[in-house]
Design an enzyme around this catalytic site. Structure first.
Site, PDB file in Angstrom:
ATOM      1  N   HIS A 145     -20.084  -9.685   3.431  1.00 55.88           N
ATOM      2  CA  HIS A 145     -18.964  -8.808   2.933  1.00 55.88           C
ATOM      3  C   HIS A 145     -18.826  -9.254   1.349  1.00 55.88           C
ATOM      4  O   HIS A 145     -19.393 -10.130   0.899  1.00 55.88           O
ATOM      5  CB  HIS A 145     -17.833  -9.223   3.578  1.00 55.88           C
ATOM      6  CG  HIS A 145     -17.771  -8.827   4.882  1.00 55.88           C
ATOM      7  ND1 HIS A 145     -18.440  -9.213   6.078  1.00 55.88           N
ATOM      8  CD2 HIS A 145     -17.044  -7.508   5.519  1.00 55.88           C
ATOM      9  CE1 HIS A 145     -18.164  -8.315   7.150  1.00 55.88           C
ATOM     10  NE2 HIS A 145     -17.279  -7.384   6.887  1.00 55.88           N
ATOM     11  N   LYS A 149     -13.087 -10.939   0.729  1.00 52.27           N
ATOM     12  CA  LYS A 149     -12.761 -11.053   2.100  1.00 52.27           C
ATOM     13  C   LYS A 149     -12.000 -12.415   2.420  1.00 52.27           C
ATOM     14  O   LYS A 149     -12.568 -13.456   2.200  1.00 52.27           O
ATOM     15  CB  LYS A 149     -13.914 -10.724   3.039  1.00 52.27           C
ATOM     16  CG  LYS A 149     -13.510 -10.648   4.364  1.00 52.27           C
ATOM     17  CD  LYS A 149     -14.994  -9.967   5.248  1.00 52.27           C
ATOM     18  CE  LYS A 149     -14.471 -10.365   6.777  1.00 52.27           C
ATOM     19  NZ  LYS A 149     -13.189  -9.571   7.219  1.00 52.27           N
TER      20      LYS A 149
HETATM   21  P1  NAD Z   1      -6.955  -5.841   0.741  1.00 51.04           P
HETATM   22  O1  NAD Z   1      -6.317  -7.231   0.163  1.00 51.04           O
HETATM   23  O2  NAD Z   1      -7.327  -5.177  -0.515  1.00 51.04           O
HETATM   24  O3  NAD Z   1      -5.494  -5.230   1.203  1.00 51.04           O
HETATM   25  C1  NAD Z   1      -4.571  -5.867   1.888  1.00 51.04           C
HETATM   26  C2  NAD Z   1      -3.077  -5.333   1.784  1.00 51.04           C
HETATM   27  O4  NAD Z   1      -2.158  -5.790   2.575  1.00 51.04           O
HETATM   28  C3  NAD Z   1      -2.649  -5.953   0.284  1.00 51.04           C
HETATM   29  O5  NAD Z   1      -2.532  -4.702  -0.352  1.00 51.04           O
HETATM   30  C4  NAD Z   1      -1.563  -6.688   0.644  1.00 51.04           C
HETATM   31  O6  NAD Z   1      -0.510  -6.557  -0.254  1.00 51.04           O
HETATM   32  C5  NAD Z   1      -1.039  -6.072   1.792  1.00 51.04           C
HETATM   33  N1  NAD Z   1      -0.210  -6.905   2.679  1.00 51.04           N
HETATM   34  C6  NAD Z   1      -0.285  -8.320   2.974  1.00 51.04           C
HETATM   35  N2  NAD Z   1       0.608  -8.749   3.428  1.00 51.04           N
HETATM   36  C7  NAD Z   1       1.500  -7.732   3.900  1.00 51.04           C
HETATM   37  C8  NAD Z   1       2.865  -7.686   4.466  1.00 51.04           C
HETATM   38  N3  NAD Z   1       3.195  -8.682   4.764  1.00 51.04           N
HETATM   39  N4  NAD Z   1       3.411  -6.298   4.355  1.00 51.04           N
HETATM   40  C9  NAD Z   1       2.894  -5.294   3.831  1.00 51.04           C
HETATM   41  N5  NAD Z   1       1.559  -5.256   3.130  1.00 51.04           N
HETATM   42  C10 NAD Z   1       0.873  -6.463   3.208  1.00 51.04           C
HETATM   43  O7  NAD Z   1      -7.596  -5.950   1.897  1.00 51.04           O
HETATM   44  P2  NAD Z   1      -8.757  -4.928   2.529  1.00 51.04           P
HETATM   45  O8  NAD Z   1     -10.039  -5.250   1.930  1.00 51.04           O
HETATM   46  O9  NAD Z   1      -8.181  -3.727   2.079  1.00 51.04           O
HETATM   47  O10 NAD Z   1      -8.792  -5.344   3.983  1.00 51.04           O
HETATM   48  C11 NAD Z   1      -7.685  -5.394   4.801  1.00 51.04           C
HETATM   49  C12 NAD Z   1      -7.797  -5.762   6.142  1.00 51.04           C
HETATM   50  O11 NAD Z   1      -8.628  -4.928   6.728  1.00 51.04           O
HETATM   51  C13 NAD Z   1      -8.596  -6.975   6.329  1.00 51.04           C
HETATM   52  O12 NAD Z   1      -8.147  -7.664   7.511  1.00 51.04           O
HETATM   53  C14 NAD Z   1     -10.061  -6.624   6.547  1.00 51.04           C
HETATM   54  O13 NAD Z   1     -10.715  -7.562   7.135  1.00 51.04           O
HETATM   55  C15 NAD Z   1      -9.758  -5.392   7.485  1.00 51.04           C
HETATM   56  N6  NAD Z   1     -10.888  -4.407   7.429  1.00 51.04           N
HETATM   57  C16 NAD Z   1     -11.183  -4.004   8.488  1.00 51.04           C
HETATM   58  C17 NAD Z   1     -12.094  -2.746   8.832  1.00 51.04           C
HETATM   59  C18 NAD Z   1     -12.138  -2.197  10.289  1.00 51.04           C
HETATM   60  O14 NAD Z   1     -13.144  -1.035  10.353  1.00 51.04           O
HETATM   61  N7  NAD Z   1     -11.509  -2.598  11.090  1.00 51.04           N
HETATM   62  C19 NAD Z   1     -12.772  -2.533   7.841  1.00 51.04           C
HETATM   63  C20 NAD Z   1     -12.535  -3.135   6.382  1.00 51.04           C
HETATM   64  C21 NAD Z   1     -11.896  -4.130   6.513  1.00 51.04           C
END
Ligand code: NAD
Length: 256
Positions: A145, A149
């Site tokens: 990743h 992450k």
């Molecule tokens: P990122 O850090 O870019 O985004 C996360 C966002 O959540 C940030 O903008 C942060 O400010 C916000 N956040 C945190 N706490 C919060 C709260 N209490 N209320 C509102 N917003 C809040 O991360 P990312 O790369 O976008 O990944 C996000 C999640 O998605 C991770 O857990 C990642 O593992 C997961 N993910 C899942 C898939 C899938 O297909 N299921 C694919 C990619 C990423």
């Protein structure tokens, strides 16, 4: 005429969340009506103000809320959505088995779908790994990743190991007697299947499942090179979550 589904996105300013706002805004039958994030509050995405409070989801009368944040935040958001009768599409990773159980119990009046990976290729990779498992006695998972992450190993790696362990219990014991560098053999996932996490600048999300038996190995590999790879799955889940017959669903297999 079918009603437009009103969608809110939590984590709207994040890497995934902002791409999801774009995908929802462009998708037929979906309307982006609310966006929540703890950063970028006051910003605007597709004409929707990014709010800092979950209350914005209720004010906008969301039918479905998509959550891609961090596990700690989602542990608060999901019960709130259940309490407010909104359907949830959750891509956040890093949940424990207890978390999943508590979400399963919380959603009694609306539906919740949690998927560790919304990319069709990754869903097929997990399915193929599950099919292959009974034919091999050793298997290890290597996930790759991007370097921002937060959780390790990835939700996809853990879900793959869980499904392989459910498909076969006949795994050879680890031969290692002395680990020179602690952790060199990776973490022990479900069924004792070793999981290795690589964090790399320039990477999005990839995984290899390596299986071996006498005289042969099989490698099943999937690469998400761009976050758009997850969008068809997220849009499909937004369209279908309200019609699912189960209150709680793990993975998008049943939607395909
Ligand atoms: P990122 O850090 O870019 O985004 C996360 C966002 O959540 C940030 O903008 C942060 O400010 C916000 N956040 C945190 N706490 C919060 C709260 N209490 N209320 C509102 N917003 C809040 O991360 P990312 O790369 O976008 O990944 C996000 C999640 O998605 C991770 O857990 C990642 O593992 C997961 N993910 C899942 C898939 C899938 O297909 N299921 C694919 C990619 C990423």
């Amino acid at each position: 005429m079918t009603r437009v589904i009103r969608v809110g996105v939590v984590g709207a300013a994040g890497r995934m969340g902002s791409t999801i706002c774009d995908a929802v805004a462009e998708a037929d039958g979906l309307e982006l009506v609310a966006a929540v994030d703890v950063v970028s509050a006051g910003g605007v995405t597709h004409g929707v103000a990014i709010a800092s409070d979950l209350k914005a989801l209720a004010d906008a009368e969301c039918d479905v809320v998509v959550d891609f944040t961090v596990a700690d935040a989602a542990r608060t958001t999901l019960p709130w959505l259940a309490l407010h009768g909104m359907h949830a599409v959750v891509g956040t990773t890093g949940f424990s088995a207890d978390d999943i159980e508590s979400f399963r119990r919380a959603f009694t009046g609306s539906n919740c779908l949690v998927a560790a990976n919304f990319a069709i290729g990754a869903v097929l990779m997990m399915r193929f790994a599950e099919q292959a498992a009974p034919w091999f006695e050793t298997a290890e998972i290597i996930e790759f990743h991007h370097n921002a992450k937060a959780d390790a190993p990835s939700g996809t790696a853990m879900e793959t190991a869980r499904r392989m362990a459910a498909a076969s219990s006949e795994w050879a014991p680890d031969p290692t007697k002395h680990e020179v560098v602690p952790g060199a053999r990776g973490g022990e996932g479900p069924g004792g299947i070793r999981v290795h996490g690589v964090r790399m600048v320039g990477m999005t999300a990839s995984q290899e499942v390596v299986l071996g038996t006498a005289g042969q190995t099989l490698v099943i590999r999937h690469d998400s090179n761009d976050r758009v790879s997850f969008m068809p799955g997220v849009v499909l889940a937004c369209r279908q979550v309200g019609a699912l017959t189960e209150r709680f669903t793990l993975g998008i297999d049943s939607l395909l």
